[in-house]
Design a protein around this motif. Structure first.
Motif, short mmCIF file in Angstrom:
data_model
loop_
_atom_site.label_atom_id
_atom_site.label_comp_id
_atom_site.label_asym_id
_atom_site.label_seq_id
_atom_site.Cartn_x
_atom_site.Cartn_y
_atom_site.Cartn_z
N UNK A 1 0.83 -1.21 0.00
CA UNK A 1 0.00 0.00 0.00
C UNK A 1 0.86 1.26 0.00
N UNK A 2 0.33 2.32 -0.61
CA UNK A 2 1.03 3.60 -0.71
C UNK A 2 1.44 4.14 0.66
N UNK A 3 0.58 4.14 1.68
CA UNK A 3 0.99 4.67 2.99
C UNK A 3 2.17 3.91 3.60
N UNK A 4 2.18 2.57 3.46
CA UNK A 4 3.30 1.79 4.00
C UNK A 4 4.59 2.17 3.29
N UNK A 5 4.53 2.31 1.97
CA UNK A 5 5.73 2.70 1.21
C UNK A 5 6.20 4.09 1.64
N UNK A 6 5.25 5.00 1.90
CA UNK A 6 5.63 6.32 2.37
C UNK A 6 6.33 6.28 3.71
N UNK A 7 5.84 5.44 4.63
CA UNK A 7 6.48 5.31 5.94
C UNK A 7 7.88 4.71 5.81
N UNK A 8 8.07 3.77 4.92
CA UNK A 8 9.41 3.20 4.71
C UNK A 8 10.39 4.28 4.26
N UNK A 9 9.95 5.18 3.41
CA UNK A 9 10.81 6.28 2.97
C UNK A 9 11.07 7.27 4.10
N UNK A 10 10.06 7.52 4.94
CA UNK A 10 10.24 8.43 6.06
C UNK A 10 11.21 7.88 7.10
#
Length: 550
Positions: A107-116
């Motif tokens: 999911x997009x939110x999980x990928x965003x958290x990985x980048x953060x």
């Protein structure tokens, strides 16, 4: 669906939380400030200003963009550059998350958290830098090229990647990954599509660089000089500690294992060629975590495949991996490891919400190794500070020191304005961050630089009838004494040290600190003492009790 929504809220909260470090605009990192100041002089006074440009050949596109913003809109280039960097950092996270989600199904939110989890993706918003601009264009190019065979989209993707290299040429370190990003499966024949992308990117980058006055020959010369003169393995290690997330490394290793076990060589190759080239090319000259920013989408791609692998686990194995990730997150993000009580030098970590445990290191000076809820020890790099732990509080740390920088600039201008008629001598210990902070303070106060004739004269700033001479180091003290036979009185500005430098203690017996005790950026009023006829600090400036190096 409810879980995905909750993770999306968490990503949004972290993005908003991290935004607290964006303001104010201030001088804290030297490279971006140097670019902004020269671009402003280029816009105001013409291309002769480029003689003092910092690494123009590597980032000519950034100079051109800032110069045009100044000429067309009249913007302060440091403010414009800071805003562009903040917007680019957010776009980098969101664009990279979109690309990774489309490729992995996570999911997009999980990928965003990985980048953060990679500190550099969001601390790049806190200071003006060309790397985050280029990295964002690379992420846009990856999205344009993902799974497409349409010639127009391939051409636009190549054009955007070429623009990234023009903005900051070291974006080229991920060029080998672009053909592999064309299709998410292993069976597509991408040679023709890759040729379209490569041709368009090369033509765009070369044409833009030549039009800007830069060329490949100068880039090669710069790279050779950088490899020969800059860096050490100690700085490379610092960059690794500041950049890498333990959680991302855990998930990334799991993701690489899954891709290899499922025999997906294309994905393994994509991840590796997105990360390894910068490590192999720079090695001990990797002096700042900023250079690793281009690897962020590919590291997060590995970690996303790790999330997929973890989701396939069951029972105890699943719980153990989740527990390991939680522990690694805790020791690196909300918890900080720091040494308290070391005197004199800054930046110190900020804030400390709660001291959880401490062990005495040096009783004589009260030095303690502490575990805290808050920021951990700061890491000095060639691009300002990063946190070694307590990374969640990087926004507070940057905001704290940027506010101090802005206050230091105001203090300098106020002291100059209150000085009686005549030339004010202003001394700095080094010409990079300290000199740039003074230069930016002068520009904001309406001063203009007077380019003196050759002959070793110091930089001079003028505003109406007021003149300020900017002096630097030991030679600057000699220049300060040229007219009187002895140095003083003068203003002195010192960064990252709450003690008066020894070189000033040897020349001046009286020192007035105009900034609070234990500040990281200090302005002093100095004068020699004890000799008849020596110049005195003006009485209306002498507002505190006299002291020796207080």
């Amino acid at each position: 669906m409810r879980t995905t929504h909750g993770i999306g809220v968490l990503l949004a909260v972290w993005l908003v939380w991290s935004a607290a470090g964006i303001a104010p605009v201030a001088v804290l990192e030297g490279d971006g400030t140097a670019i902004a100041l020269v671009a402003q002089r280029w816009a105001d006074a013409g291309p002769a200003a480029l003689a003092e440009a910092y690494r123009f050949e590597m980032q000519s596109g950034t100079y051109v963009v800032l110069m045009l913003l100044r000429r067309t809109l009249g913007l302060d280039t440091l403010v414009a550059f800071s805003i562009l960097s903040a917007v680019a950092a957010a776009a980098l996270i969101l664009l990279s998350a979109r690309w990774i989600s489309g490729r992995t199904g996570v999911s997009f939110p999980v990928c965003g958290l990985l980048l953060m989890l990679l500190q550099e993706t969001w601390t790049s918003a806190y200071y003006p830098n060309s790397t985050v601009l280029a990295a964002t264009l690379v992420a846009l190019s990856l999205n344009l090229l993902a799974g497409t065979r349409a010639p127009w989209r391939l051409a636009i993707g190549g054009l955007v990647f070429g623009a990234a290299c023009w903005v900051r040429f070291d974006a080229i370190v991920v060029a080998a990954a672009m053909p592999l990003a064309l299709s998410p499966d292993d069976s597509g024949k991408t040679a023709r599509q890759a040729l379209v992308v490569a041709t368009t990117a090369a033509a765009t980058a070369l044409a833009a660089m030549v039009a800007s006055g830069a060329g490949l020959h100068e880039v090669v010369i710069f790279y050779a000089r950088h490899r020969g003169a800059a860096g050490s393995w100690a700085l490379t290690l610092k960059s690794f500690v500041a950049f890498f997330s333990l959680v991302v490394l855990l998930l990334g290793g799991l993701g690489m294992w899954r891709m290899a076990a499922q025999r997906r060589p294309r994905e393994v190759a994509l991840a590796l060629v997105g990360v390894l080239p910068v490590l192999l090319l720079l090695r001990s000259s990797l002096t700042t975590p900023k250079y690793l920013l281009h690897t962020a989408p590919f590291l997060a791609l590995m970690a996303a495949y790790g999330v997929v692998a973890w989701s396939e686990f069951t029972g105890r194995k699943r719980r153990l991996f989740a527990l390991a990730a939680v522990i690694l997150f805790a020791v690196q993000y909300p918890l900080g490891w720091r040494i308290d009580g070391a005197p004199g030098y800054h930046p110190q970590p900020y804030p400390m919400l709660l001291r959880l445990a401490s062990v005495e290191v040096d009783r004589a000076i009260g030095e303690k190794f502490s575990l805290v809820a808050g920021a951990g020890a700061t890491i000095s790099t060639h691009d300002a500070l990063r946190l070694s732990s307590g990374i969640l509080f990087a926004n507070w740390t940057w905001r704290h020191y940027k506010q101090e920088s802005a206050e230091a600039a105001d203090t300098i201008v106020t002291a100059i304005d209150r000085w009686p008629e005549g030339t004010v001598d202003l001394w700095v210990e080094e010409p990079w961050e300290a000199g740039q902070l003074v230069e930016y303070a002068m520009l904001r106060a309406g001063y203009r630089r007077w380019d003196a004739a050759a002959g070793g004269l110091p930089m001079i700033w003028e505003n109406g009838g007021r003149r300020v001479r900017l002096l630097c180091g030991e030679e600057g003290l000699l220049q300060a004494g040229n007219t009187t036979g002895q140095a003083g009185p003068l203003l002195a500005f010192v960064m990252w040290n709450d003690r008066l430098p020894h070189i000033l203690q040897a020349s001046f017996q009286q020192a007035k600190r105009l900034t609070p005790q234990r500040a990281s950026m200090n302005t002093y009023l100095l004068r020699p003492g004890g000799k008849s006829g020596s110049a005195r600090i003006p009485a209306h400036l002498d507002t505190t009790s006299e002291g020796r190096y207080n």
